[in-house]
Scaffold this motif. Structure first.
Motif, mmCIF file in Angstrom:
data_model
loop_
_atom_site.group_PDB
_atom_site.id
_atom_site.type_symbol
_atom_site.label_atom_id
_atom_site.label_comp_id
_atom_site.label_asym_id
_atom_site.label_seq_id
_atom_site.Cartn_x
_atom_site.Cartn_y
_atom_site.Cartn_z
ATOM 1 N N ILE A 144 -8.650 -8.272 29.638
ATOM 2 C CA ILE A 144 -9.046 -9.860 29.175
ATOM 3 C C ILE A 144 -8.059 -10.763 29.537
ATOM 4 O O ILE A 144 -7.126 -10.568 28.391
ATOM 5 N N ASP A 145 -8.126 -11.441 30.181
ATOM 6 C CA ASP A 145 -6.798 -12.665 30.751
ATOM 7 C C ASP A 145 -6.905 -13.908 29.792
ATOM 8 O O ASP A 145 -7.536 -15.075 30.786
ATOM 9 N N GLU A 146 -6.402 -14.539 29.165
ATOM 10 C CA GLU A 146 -6.464 -15.821 28.308
ATOM 11 C C GLU A 146 -7.463 -16.096 28.692
ATOM 12 O O GLU A 146 -7.669 -16.978 28.476
ATOM 13 N N PRO A 147 -8.361 -15.402 27.498
ATOM 14 C CA PRO A 147 -9.636 -15.725 27.121
ATOM 15 C C PRO A 147 -9.763 -16.975 26.376
ATOM 16 O O PRO A 147 -11.195 -17.587 26.305
ATOM 17 N N LYS B 97 2.206 -11.334 34.259
ATOM 18 C CA LYS B 97 0.491 -10.517 33.402
ATOM 19 C C LYS B 97 -0.343 -10.189 34.030
ATOM 20 O O LYS B 97 -1.498 -9.619 34.496
ATOM 21 N N THR B 98 -0.695 -11.678 34.575
ATOM 22 C CA THR B 98 -2.481 -10.957 35.793
ATOM 23 C C THR B 98 -1.927 -10.649 36.742
ATOM 24 O O THR B 98 -3.196 -10.051 36.750
ATOM 25 N N THR B 99 -0.944 -10.028 37.140
ATOM 26 C CA THR B 99 -0.616 -9.402 38.025
ATOM 27 C C THR B 99 -0.922 -7.888 37.600
ATOM 28 O O THR B 99 -1.369 -6.997 38.154
ATOM 29 N N PHE C 180 -11.657 -12.904 33.614
ATOM 30 C CA PHE C 180 -10.753 -13.830 34.228
ATOM 31 C C PHE C 180 -9.736 -15.118 33.612
ATOM 32 O O PHE C 180 -10.769 -15.561 32.912
ATOM 33 N N GLN C 181 -8.998 -15.089 33.657
ATOM 34 C CA GLN C 181 -7.908 -16.231 33.557
ATOM 35 C C GLN C 181 -8.445 -17.935 33.527
ATOM 36 O O GLN C 181 -8.803 -18.566 32.962
ATOM 37 N N ASN C 182 -8.937 -18.273 35.041
ATOM 38 C CA ASN C 182 -9.872 -19.522 34.773
ATOM 39 C C ASN C 182 -11.193 -19.651 34.747
ATOM 40 O O ASN C 182 -12.161 -19.456 35.389
#
Ligand SMILES: Nc1ncnc2c1ncn2[C@@H]1O[C@H](COP(=O)(O)OP(=O)(O)O)[C@@H](O)[C@H]1O
Ligand SMILES: [Mg+2]
Lengths: 267, 328
Positions: free
Chosen positions: B169-172, B44-46, B90-92
């Protein structure tokens, strides 16, 4: 929402203190002129007089304690070291014995020379210390950016400062987790050093990987977009009075230097 | 028109054997809201990195196939320009704080400073976003000393304040409590209302079901399933692809198994409620009909009830009549 805080960005940033509110460059010019002048003069009366002034300025700027702590450490370490070294060397000028320490004679001449050297070492170090204690790094970088230093350079400077703080925090965390796994971390110096080595790996790995991610994250904040930046936090540019003040200090420094050179030629 | 178009995109991170994306093709349209779901390590992130041009500009490695952003191949884009067009949360949340600002307010303002937006406008926009994300009380705090959840809100605020046309939006909400999650989804929803293109990676499937237009299920680097939200999330086969079904869909399938099927499988709670009510009403009507037909008056009454309008007498509802409109 604290609108007073939000509105504070609409005018120049001020803390209401004469010294602190000087433009960073003004402070820098003054501090460096004074610091260099103690080297030029190299006389303990002049140098130590300025050191007293530094204390006064730091106290007036509200960071007297912080300044005093570091300065006194410097004073003791540099001062003691140089004084003792001087007593060991330069025998030929020594004539007046001040006192004797278990048979070791202390000479006045060496002591005065040591004091003179101390006065400019501390005079210069103190001036630098005063400048960095009373000027925030971001303000220094702001004034540099105004002079044309790139945004990237400024970011690297500021974020390395933050990285040092973060690294210290992480190393404490790693040490604590090691302690909880039963690894000795307290005790004598050797134990501490032994405990420190295994933290270096994870510390460095963490630092590198987060630097990579951080640079992408900054890119997402349009960091590398090539446009004129806005600064919501602005400092008042050097006023005419400040320019005059800075010029006066530089002129005084040059005059002292000239006088010093002239004196040494005449001798 | 497709805004981002992937054609047989395959990508391998440097020093890895297995590709993280395998032969991915999809077209993302402007103004739509896409949800990406799937198991951890599914890619997913990729996929997000590719859509935002970080692959191949930042992550080296091997990219084959095509990724076209707004008509231009991703390899030809200038990264700075993409960053102004496509926002990326980002996710982090821990690496998204700049570390060079002393207050949350300045942190959120940083993107706009970089874009050279006039100061007064920056102040207004930052205030507005801080209110939306409920971080008003944090604006004077040091961003380096926030909790995970607070950082996530600040990171999200820092991107949406820049108001890009497209947002990835990655896992906000990974660090947020249910209330914080609702806040974030509400904002995403208003962004959609303003015509933004949205791509959201999220595990909270019930919320995905409620808001997204289309779903992509990523598994082992490929798109295991994709299509309209309703179609994907009502199908049990999604469970085999490492994703979850919304509670409402599971309820729908349970009803079916119990021999009381709803007209269709619901995917949101509201839909489920409507379908249950519909089913209940149908049952009630058929029962009433059987009973009513047993007597002649009942039959007449049933007719009255079910066909309330006759051209001759006008509207008749529950025994009352209203005259028909007089002929013109
Ligand atoms: N920077 C990287 N370098 C090498 N491999 C990576 C990197 N990031 C992710 N991967 C690998 O790519 C695959 C997909 O990861 P990712 O896209 O992060 O999945 P997801 O976001 O769905 O959890 C995983 O196998 C992961 O190990
Ligand atoms: Mg991920």
């Amino acid at each position: 929402m604290d609108m007073q805080f939000v509105n504070s960005f609409k005018s120049y940033q001020k803390v209401g203190n004469f010294w602190c509110d000087l433009y960073p460059l003004t402070k820098m010019i003054i501090c460096f002129s004074v610091g260099l002048s103690t080297i030029v003069v190299a006389d303990w009366r002049y140098g130590f007089a300025w050191c007293l002034f530094y204390f006064l300025f730091a106290a007036l700027a509200g960071c007297g304690k912080k300044f005093a702590k570091v300065f006194l450490v410097l004073f003791v370490v540099i001062g003691l070291f140089l004084t003792v070294i001087r007593q060991i060397g330069a025998r030929d000028v020594n004539t007046t014995v001040m006192f004797s320490l278990f048979g070791w004679k202390w000479h006045l001449e060496s002591f005065v020379i040591a004091m003179n050297i101390n006065s400019y070492m501390l005079g210069f170090a103190g001036a630098v210390l005063l400048f960095f204690n009373t000027t925030a790094m971001r303000d220094i970088m702001y004034s540099f950016e105004m002079l044309g230093v790139s945004h990237e350079t400024s970011f690297i400077m500021l974020s390395s400062m933050q990285n040092i703080i973060d690294l210290r925090k992480t190393s404490v965390t790693i040490l604590e987790s090691q302690k909880s796994r039963g690894i000795e971390t307290d005790g004598n110096v050797f134990l501490r050093i032994k405990a420190f080595f295994p933290t270096i790996g994870p510390l460095m790995l963490g630092a590198f990987s987060s630097t990579e991610e951080k640079s992408i994250a900054m890119d997402a904040r349009a960091f590398s977009v090539d446009r004129k930046h806005t600064y919501i936090r602005e400092l008042e540019p050097m006023t005419g009075k400040e320019k005059l003040l800075s010029a006066a200090f530089v002129v005084a420094l040059v005059a002292l230097l000239a006088a010093r050179i002239l004196l040494s030629i005449l001798k | 028109m497709a805004f981002i178009e992937l054609k047989n995109a395959t990508y391998k991170y440097p020093y890895t054997k297995e590709p993280a994306l395998k032969d991915v093709s999809y077209s993302f349209e402007k103004g739509k809201f896409y949800g990406i779901i799937g198991e951890n390590g599914g890619g997913k992130t990729t996929l997000c990195n590719l859509m935002r041009g970080l692959i191949p500009h930042f992550y080296l490695g091997k990219l084959t196939g095509e990724a076209i952003i707004d008509g231009v191949d991703v390899r030809e884009w200038d990264t700075a320009e993409i960053s102004a067009q496509i926002g990326y949360v980002f996710q982090n949340p821990f690496t998204q704080i700049s570390g060079i600002k002393e207050t949350v307010f300045e942190e959120v303002a940083m993107g706009l400073e970089n874009l050279g937006v006039p100061k007064d406008e920056i102040l207004d926009r930052v205030c507005q976003v801080c209110r939306q994300l409920k971080i008003e009380d944090l604006i004077k705090n040091n961003p380096n000393e926030l909790s995970g959840g607070q950082r996530q809100r600040v990171a999200f605020a820092s991107i949406i304040v820049m108001d890009p046309e497209t947002l990835i939006i990655d896992e906000p909400t990974s660090q947020l409590d249910p209330e914080g999650t609702e806040d974030v989804f509400e904002i995403i929803h208003t962004l959609k209302g303003r015509g933004k293109t949205l791509v959201l990676v999220e595990h909270k499937i019930d919320l995905i079901a409620e808001y997204c237009d289309e779903i992509l299920v990523m598994q082992h680097g490929s798109i295991a399933a994709s299509g309209p939200t309703k179609k994907i999330l009502s199908d049990l086969s999604v469970l085999d692809k490492g994703a979850m079904l919304p509670g409402a869909a599971i309820f729908g399938h349970e009803m079916q198994r119990a021999g009381k099927p709803l007209r269709e499988i619901p995917i949101t709670v509201d839909e489920a409620a409507a379908l249950v009510a519909e089913r209940g009403k149908a049952e009630w009507q058929s029962r009433l009909k059987t009973r009513a037909l047993a007597t002649p008056t009942g039959l007449r009454r049933w007719r009255t009830l079910t066909s309330p309008y006759s051209p001759a007498s006008g509207w008749r509802l529950w025994g009352r009549t209203a005259p028909a409109r007089p002929p013109a």
